[in-house]
Design a protein around this motif. Sequence first.
Motif, short mmCIF file in Angstrom:
data_model
loop_
_atom_site.label_atom_id
_atom_site.label_comp_id
_atom_site.label_asym_id
_atom_site.label_seq_id
_atom_site.Cartn_x
_atom_site.Cartn_y
_atom_site.Cartn_z
N TYR A 156 9.79 -98.97 42.27
CA TYR A 156 8.63 -99.84 42.10
C TYR A 156 9.04 -101.32 42.26
O TYR A 156 10.20 -101.65 42.48
CB TYR A 156 7.93 -99.60 40.76
CG TYR A 156 7.59 -98.15 40.53
CD1 TYR A 156 6.67 -97.49 41.36
CD2 TYR A 156 8.20 -97.44 39.50
CE1 TYR A 156 6.37 -96.15 41.14
CE2 TYR A 156 7.89 -96.11 39.28
CZ TYR A 156 6.98 -95.47 40.11
OH TYR A 156 6.71 -94.14 39.92
N ALA A 157 8.05 -102.17 42.12
CA ALA A 157 8.28 -103.60 42.33
C ALA A 157 8.81 -104.26 41.05
O ALA A 157 8.60 -103.77 39.94
CB ALA A 157 6.99 -104.29 42.77
N LYS A 207 17.79 -110.19 47.19
CA LYS A 207 16.68 -110.31 48.12
C LYS A 207 15.36 -110.33 47.36
O LYS A 207 15.24 -109.83 46.24
CB LYS A 207 16.69 -109.17 49.14
CG LYS A 207 16.40 -107.80 48.57
CD LYS A 207 16.37 -106.77 49.68
CE LYS A 207 16.01 -105.38 49.15
NZ LYS A 207 15.91 -104.39 50.24
N ILE A 208 14.36 -110.93 48.02
CA ILE A 208 13.02 -111.07 47.44
C ILE A 208 12.01 -110.72 48.51
O ILE A 208 12.33 -110.66 49.70
CB ILE A 208 12.77 -112.49 46.91
CG1 ILE A 208 13.02 -113.53 48.02
CG2 ILE A 208 13.65 -112.79 45.70
CD1 ILE A 208 12.74 -114.96 47.61
N TYR A 209 10.78 -110.51 48.04
CA TYR A 209 9.73 -110.17 48.98
C TYR A 209 8.43 -110.89 48.58
O TYR A 209 8.10 -110.98 47.39
CB TYR A 209 9.49 -108.66 48.99
CG TYR A 209 8.30 -108.26 49.85
CD1 TYR A 209 8.43 -108.14 51.23
CD2 TYR A 209 7.05 -108.02 49.26
CE1 TYR A 209 7.35 -107.78 52.02
CE2 TYR A 209 5.96 -107.66 50.04
CZ TYR A 209 6.11 -107.55 51.41
OH TYR A 209 5.04 -107.20 52.20
N ASP A 210 7.71 -111.35 49.61
CA ASP A 210 6.41 -111.96 49.34
C ASP A 210 5.47 -111.67 50.50
O ASP A 210 5.91 -111.33 51.62
CB ASP A 210 6.54 -113.48 49.15
CG ASP A 210 5.36 -114.07 48.39
OD1 ASP A 210 4.49 -113.28 47.92
OD2 ASP A 210 5.29 -115.31 48.23
N ASN A 211 4.17 -111.76 50.26
CA ASN A 211 3.16 -111.53 51.28
C ASN A 211 1.97 -112.46 51.05
O ASN A 211 2.11 -113.49 50.38
CB ASN A 211 2.74 -110.05 51.30
CG ASN A 211 2.26 -109.58 49.92
OD1 ASN A 211 1.81 -110.40 49.10
ND2 ASN A 211 2.35 -108.28 49.68
N HIS A 213 15.13 -113.19 36.99
CA HIS A 213 15.83 -112.01 37.53
C HIS A 213 14.96 -110.77 37.35
O HIS A 213 14.30 -110.60 36.32
CB HIS A 213 17.16 -111.83 36.81
CG HIS A 213 17.88 -110.60 37.19
ND1 HIS A 213 18.58 -110.45 38.38
CD2 HIS A 213 18.02 -109.40 36.52
CE1 HIS A 213 19.13 -109.27 38.42
NE2 HIS A 213 18.80 -108.61 37.31
N GLY A 214 14.99 -109.93 38.39
CA GLY A 214 14.32 -108.63 38.30
C GLY A 214 15.12 -107.57 39.04
O GLY A 214 15.60 -107.80 40.15
N GLY A 272 10.07 -108.72 44.06
CA GLY A 272 10.85 -107.91 45.01
C GLY A 272 10.49 -106.45 44.92
O GLY A 272 9.97 -105.96 43.90
N HIS A 273 10.77 -105.72 46.01
CA HIS A 273 10.62 -104.26 46.00
C HIS A 273 11.84 -103.65 45.29
O HIS A 273 12.91 -104.24 45.22
CB HIS A 273 10.51 -103.72 47.42
CG HIS A 273 9.21 -104.07 48.09
ND1 HIS A 273 7.99 -103.80 47.54
CD2 HIS A 273 8.96 -104.65 49.29
CE1 HIS A 273 7.03 -104.20 48.35
NE2 HIS A 273 7.60 -104.72 49.44
N TRP A 274 11.62 -102.41 44.84
CA TRP A 274 12.72 -101.74 44.15
C TRP A 274 13.89 -101.54 45.11
O TRP A 274 13.71 -101.25 46.28
CB TRP A 274 12.27 -100.41 43.57
CG TRP A 274 11.80 -99.43 44.60
CD1 TRP A 274 10.58 -99.29 45.12
CD2 TRP A 274 12.62 -98.46 45.23
NE1 TRP A 274 10.54 -98.30 46.06
CE2 TRP A 274 11.79 -97.75 46.13
CE3 TRP A 274 13.99 -98.08 45.14
CZ2 TRP A 274 12.26 -96.70 46.94
CZ3 TRP A 274 14.44 -97.03 45.93
CH2 TRP A 274 13.57 -96.36 46.83
N ASN A 275 15.07 -101.76 44.59
CA ASN A 275 16.27 -101.55 45.37
C ASN A 275 17.44 -101.52 44.39
O ASN A 275 17.74 -102.51 43.74
CB ASN A 275 16.45 -102.68 46.37
CG ASN A 275 17.57 -102.42 47.37
OD1 ASN A 275 18.67 -101.96 47.00
ND2 ASN A 275 17.32 -102.69 48.64
#
Length: 273
Positions: free
Chosen positions: A227-228, A254-258, A221-222, A198-201
Motif C-alpha cells: 500500500y501507499a 523514492k517518492i511518488y506524486d500525481n 519518513h514513510g 510513496g508507493h509500497w516498496n
Amino acid sequence: MKGWLCILLLLETFVFVVQQQVNGGRGENEISQHLSNDDRRPNPPQTDTLRDEASTNSQQDCHLSFSDIHAALRELTATVTEQKANIRALETRLRNAENTAEQQAVILKELNKKNDEVSNLNRSQVEELRKENRDREIAFSAALFQPGKGATVGPFTTEITLTYRNVFTNIGNAYNPTTGIFTAPLKGANMFNFSVYGHWNPSNPSTVSIVKNGEKVVVAHGHQDQYAVNSSKGVVLILEVGDVVYVRLWSGRKIYDNEHNHITFSGYLLFPL
C-alpha cells in the motif's frame, strides 16, 4: 419780563456744561467757578428807571434759584460723565470684540493648517505602513509536479533538492520554483510544512528532510511493504536575511506524486524580528 434773564442765563449755562463735558473740557469745579462768575457778571446800564427795577427784581429771582440750577447742573454733569464712561466702555468692548474675531480667525487658520498637516502625515504613515506590510507579506505553497503529470522520483545515489514547480501561492516571491529554494528576505520567525508520499516498496522507503543552510532540521519518513505511505511535518525556523530553506530527497529513497498533489512544500512569515 420777570424771569426772562434767568431763562437766558440757564440756557447759556446748560450749553456751556454740555460742550465742556462732551469735549472733555472743564470739570465740575471749573463749571461751578464759571457759574459763580456769571453770578457776579455786571448788568448792562439801564436808562429807564422801570427797566432798572425790573432788572433788579429779575436778578433777585435768579439769585434765589441758582442753588437749584447748581444742583441740576451737577446732576447733569454726573449724567454726561457717566454716559461718556459708558461710551468708552462700549468702544473698548468693540475693539476687544474685533481683536477677538481676528484672533479667532488666526487660530482657526492655524487649526486648519495643523489638521492638514496631520492628515498628510497620517496618509504618509498609512502608506509607509502599507509598504512595510507588503514587505512583510511572505507566503508560498507549491506541489511537486505540474498539473496533469505524475511520476516516481528516485532512487538516486546521492541526495537531491526537490523542485516544487506547481506553485499555488508565492507572495513576496521568496520561493524560487526553478531551484526549489526559499530565501528569507528579512529576519523573522517562519513556519514551514512539507509532506512525502510513496508507493509500497520494501527496498526503497520514502524519506525527505527540510534543510536550513545545508543542515537537516526535520525528517518526514514513510515505509511499509504494501500500500501507499505518507508523512508530513512542520517546523518554525528563525531566519536571518539571506538564509535558505529547501527539501532534500535522501539517497536510495523514492517518492511518488500525481495530479492529486500529495507532496507539497509551504512556508510563511509568522512575524519579523
